[in-house]
Design a protein around this motif. Structure first.
Motif, mmCIF file in Angstrom:
data_model
loop_
_atom_site.group_PDB
_atom_site.id
_atom_site.type_symbol
_atom_site.label_atom_id
_atom_site.label_comp_id
_atom_site.label_asym_id
_atom_site.label_seq_id
_atom_site.Cartn_x
_atom_site.Cartn_y
_atom_site.Cartn_z
ATOM 1 N N GLU A 1 78.251 36.579 12.201
ATOM 2 C CA GLU A 1 78.814 37.132 13.434
ATOM 3 C C GLU A 1 77.988 38.310 13.925
ATOM 4 N N LYS B 1 84.392 39.430 15.904
ATOM 5 C CA LYS B 1 84.825 38.231 16.614
ATOM 6 C C LYS B 1 85.256 38.537 18.048
ATOM 7 N N ASN C 1 85.718 31.837 22.075
ATOM 8 C CA ASN C 1 86.660 31.990 20.961
ATOM 9 C C ASN C 1 87.554 33.216 21.107
ATOM 10 N N SER C 2 87.183 34.154 21.967
ATOM 11 C CA SER C 2 87.957 35.383 22.104
ATOM 12 C C SER C 2 89.114 35.195 23.080
#
Length: 276
Positions: free
Chosen positions: A122, A68, A46-47
Motif C-alpha cells: 500500500e 488504504k 476501494n475508498s
C-alpha cells in the motif's frame, strides 16, 4: 482614505468526487469560503471516505488502515521508521548490579515479514516519488529483493554517541540503515558531491524537552533526507511518526505533512511539539 484589509486563512485537504480524488484548497476571505482545486491526484475505487485526512496533522491510527484511505500517487515523499523487532524480555546483568532489559514496547515484537506485508504494498501504491525506510542492516537483502523494482541503495547513519554495550562481548551497534526506494523519477535533488555520500553522521537525539521516544531520530538526518527527496510544498507522509520528528522538520522546511502513529501517548506529545 479608507484601507480595506483582506484577512484570509487557508486549509488544504483531499476530496473525493465519484471515484476521483483532488487536492483542494479552502480559502476563507473576510468570512467567505472559496474552494479551489489545486491538483488531480488519481483514482482509488476501494475508498469509501468522502473527505480524506487534512494536511499538517499527526493522526492516531494503524499505518495499514490509514494507507488504504489515500489515493494512488498522492505522496511525493514517504519517510517511514517502523519497528525493528529487536526487543527482548531477557535481562542483562551489568557491573553496577542493576539489570537491564532491552524492551522498547509491545510494538517492537512480532514477525517482520508478516508485519511489512500488511502495509508496504500500500505504501508503494500511494507513493509518487521517493521513500526512505529506516530499518536494521540484516533486512537490507530482504527488502532489496522483495521490492527490487523500486530499490535504489542503502544509506548508513552513523551515531557518534551510541548506547554502550552492556555485555561487552561484541562490537557496539553504532549504525542504522536507511533504504532508498524511488517509484518514478522527476523529484530528486542532488546536492553537492560532499553531501551526497550514502553515509551521514550525527549524534543520537538526547536534547531535553525534545527527546521522548526510545528510538527517536535526530532532526539533522531527517532534514538531509527531506532536502534530497522533496521540495517546498511537497506532501511528505510520516509513517510510524513516534515523536513526530519528520512532521516537525517538514513544517520547518515548508513541506506539507501527514503523520501516522498508533500509540496515543506519543501522538499527544508529538502534537504538542508541533506547536512549539
Amino acid at each position: 482614505f479608507v484601507f480595506h484589509l483582506r484577512h484570509y486563512t487557508t486549509k488544504m485537504f483531499i476530496r473525493k468526487k465519484g471515484n476521483r480524488f483532488y487536492l483542494v484548497e479552502n480559502r476563507r476571505v473576510n468570512g467567505k469560503v472559496r474552494q479551489k482545486v489545486i491538483q488531480y491526484l488519481g483514482v482509488n475505487p476501494n475508498s469509501k471516505d468522502e473527505y480524506l485526512p487534512k494536511f499538517n496533522v499527526i493522526y492516531s491510527c494503524k499505518v495499514e488502515e490509514f494507507l488504504k484511505k489515500l489515493p494512488d500517487n498522492s505522496c511525493d515523499c514517504i519517510i517511514a521508521d517502523p519497528p525493528y523487532f529487536v526487543s527482548c524480555k531477557r535481562e542483562f546483568s551489568v557491573k553496577n548490579g542493576k539489570n537491564k532489559i532491552r524492551d522498547f514496547g509491545d510494538w517492537d515484537y512480532g514477525d517482520y515479514k508478516t508485519f511489512f506485508d500488511r502495509w508496504m504494498y500500500e505504501c508503494f501504491r500511494v507513493l509518487k516519488h521517493n521513500l526512505f525506510l529506516f530499518t536494521r542492516d540484516t533486512l537490507t537483502q530482504y527488502f532489496s529483493e522483495k521490492f527490487n523494482k523500486y530499490y535504489k541503495c542503502s544509506i548508513t547513519w552513523h551515531k557518534s554517541n551510541p548506547l554502550p554495550h552492556f555485555l561487552k562481548n561484541n562490537f557496539i551497534s553504532s549504525c542504522e540503515t536507511i533504504l532508498f526506494f524511488q517509484k518514478q523519477e522527476g523529484l530528486f535533488n542532488f546536492l553537492s558531491h560532499n553531501e551526497m555520500h550514502n553515509f551521514i553522521e550525527t549524534p543520537i537525539e538526547q536534547r531535553k524537552g525534545i527527546r521522548f521516544h526510545p528510538t527517536q531520530k535526530h532532526e539533522k538526518v531527517i532534514e538531509w533526507l527531506m532536502k534530497i527527496g522533496s521540495n517546498k510544498n511537497s506532501l511528505v507522509l510520516d509513517l510510524f511518526s513516534g515523536s513526530g520528528t519528520t512532521s516537525r522538520v517538514a513544517k520547518k522546511m515548508q513541506r506539507h505533512f501527514i503523520g501516522v502513529e498508533q500509540d496515543v501517548k506519543f501522538v499527544r506529545k508529538a502534537r504538542k511539539s508541533l506547536c512549539k
